[in-house]
Write a protein that holds these residues in place. Structure first.
Motif, PDB file in Angstrom:
ATOM      1  N   ALA A  61      -9.619   1.621  -9.398  1.00 38.59           N
ATOM      2  CA  ALA A  61     -10.422   1.855  -8.089  1.00 38.59           C
ATOM      3  C   ALA A  61      -9.200   2.007  -6.956  1.00 38.59           C
ATOM      4  O   ALA A  61      -9.404   3.000  -6.331  1.00 38.59           O
ATOM      5  N   LEU A  62      -8.427   1.127  -6.881  1.00 39.27           N
ATOM      6  CA  LEU A  62      -7.296   1.715  -6.078  1.00 39.27           C
ATOM      7  C   LEU A  62      -6.362   2.618  -6.089  1.00 39.27           C
ATOM      8  O   LEU A  62      -5.959   3.323  -5.250  1.00 39.27           O
ATOM      9  N   ALA A  63      -6.146   2.800  -7.385  1.00 40.31           N
ATOM     10  CA  ALA A  63      -5.204   4.110  -7.845  1.00 40.31           C
ATOM     11  C   ALA A  63      -5.946   5.385  -7.309  1.00 40.31           C
ATOM     12  O   ALA A  63      -5.430   6.244  -7.056  1.00 40.31           O
ATOM     13  N   SER A 107      12.710  -2.294  -7.168  1.00 40.85           N
ATOM     14  CA  SER A 107      11.957  -3.155  -6.292  1.00 40.85           C
ATOM     15  C   SER A 107      10.399  -3.138  -6.697  1.00 40.85           C
ATOM     16  O   SER A 107       9.994  -2.384  -7.568  1.00 40.85           O
ATOM     17  N   VAL A 108       9.577  -4.033  -6.330  1.00 41.83           N
ATOM     18  CA  VAL A 108       8.394  -4.315  -6.985  1.00 41.83           C
ATOM     19  C   VAL A 108       7.385  -4.880  -5.941  1.00 41.83           C
ATOM     20  O   VAL A 108       7.744  -5.927  -5.284  1.00 41.83           O
ATOM     21  N   ASN A 109       6.034  -4.264  -6.043  1.00 40.78           N
ATOM     22  CA  ASN A 109       5.122  -5.003  -5.173  1.00 40.78           C
ATOM     23  C   ASN A 109       4.274  -5.966  -6.215  1.00 40.78           C
ATOM     24  O   ASN A 109       3.560  -5.279  -7.044  1.00 40.78           O
ATOM     25  N   MET A 110       4.175  -6.955  -5.932  1.00 40.70           N
ATOM     26  CA  MET A 110       3.661  -7.970  -6.997  1.00 40.70           C
ATOM     27  C   MET A 110       2.186  -7.698  -7.226  1.00 40.70           C
ATOM     28  O   MET A 110       1.697  -7.942  -8.353  1.00 40.70           O
ATOM     29  N   TRP A 111       1.626  -7.248  -6.363  1.00 34.64           N
ATOM     30  CA  TRP A 111       0.125  -6.902  -6.530  1.00 34.64           C
ATOM     31  C   TRP A 111      -0.269  -5.501  -7.047  1.00 34.64           C
ATOM     32  O   TRP A 111      -0.996  -5.417  -8.104  1.00 34.64           O
ATOM     33  N   LEU A 112       0.473  -4.510  -6.772  1.00 33.88           N
ATOM     34  CA  LEU A 112       0.287  -3.055  -7.263  1.00 33.88           C
ATOM     35  C   LEU A 112       1.708  -2.628  -7.435  1.00 33.88           C
ATOM     36  O   LEU A 112       2.261  -1.989  -7.002  1.00 33.88           O
TER      37      LEU A 112
END
Length: 245
Positions: free
Chosen positions: A7-9, A200-205
């Motif tokens: 959904a977020l995508a 780098s990483v966004n831990m949620w998305l």
């Protein structure tokens, strides 16, 4: 979890793509753009199946799906994916017999001090700012691949101006982001490796969330790049080959 990600995508995909134009300079005259394409919103082939995950030294590794791995990330649980490196984590008796070959005394102080005179913080503007302007540098994403390609261009610019024998290469992995390796040849068959991680990483998305990664670990990447720059400026000729990863 997967429903939420999809959904977020879909919401993110409806936004128009945009580009960052970076500062001009000898090391940062290229443009880098967000890779907000449809492929960016999907887990890469790396997660097509379950992965072998280890959450602690004395905890047995477990096979986990991408949903379970995402739950660990969002809970702040540290882990290692050892799927492709299981042999490195197996008990070994060879380590007990290992003898360090590091020098017992520091003898190159004068050369180091002379090199330190060339150290500058200029790269933090010329490289770190555009490097962190990528939407993220997640290792299994198109942004991760594009940021690595951009970084390789900056390393190659240094190598092109060097008088010493230095090569720049790209190492491909199962995931999308390749490693960048600059190698200064030595006189023996041994190699000293100096490294930092570029992702780098966004831990949620992870695949499409914003993650500038200035301190984790853009600053480390630029510090290594600056070390390479000043050593090349001093026509560094090491006894052992030195690789900057």
């Amino acid at each position: 979890m997967r429903v939420v990600l999809v959904a977020l995508a879909a919401l993110a995909a409806s936004a128009s793509a945009h580009q960052h134009v970076f500062a001009s300079g000898p090391l940062a005259h290229h443009q880098a753009a967000d890779a907000r394409t449809s492929s960016e919103f999907q887990p890469g082939s790396l997660y097509a199946g379950q992965r072998l995950i280890k959450v602690g030294e004395h905890v047995s590794a477990r096979w986990m799906s991408i949903d379970a791995i995402m739950t660990l990330r969002q809970a702040g649980v540290g882990f290692m994916d050892i799927t492709d490196t299981q042999d490195l984590h197996a008990p070994s008796s060879s380590l007990a017999a290992y003898e360090s070959r590091l020098p017992s005394q520091l003898t190159q102080g004068a050369a180091v001090n002379k090199t330190l005179e060339l150290v500058s913080s200029d790269l933090y503007g010329l490289v770190l700012e555009p490097f962190t302007a990528f939407h993220n540098r997640y290792y299994d994403s198109d942004n991760g691949r594009k940021s690595s390609e951009w970084l390789q261009q900056q390393v190659q610019l240094l190598a092109d101006d060097a008088a010493v024998n230095v090569t720049v290469s790209q190492v491909q992995h199962r995931f999308k982001q390749p490693s960048v390796v600059a190698r200064i040849e030595g006189q023996t068959d041994e190699t000293v490796v100096i490294s930092a991680h570029q992702d780098s990483v966004n831990m949620w998305l992870p695949w499409f969330g914003r993650a500038s990664g200035a301190d984790d670990d853009g600053s480390g990447t630029v510090t290594i790049l600056e070390a390479l720059r000043v050593l090349l400026a001093r026509d560094f000729a090491p006894r052992h080959a030195v690789e900057f990863h």
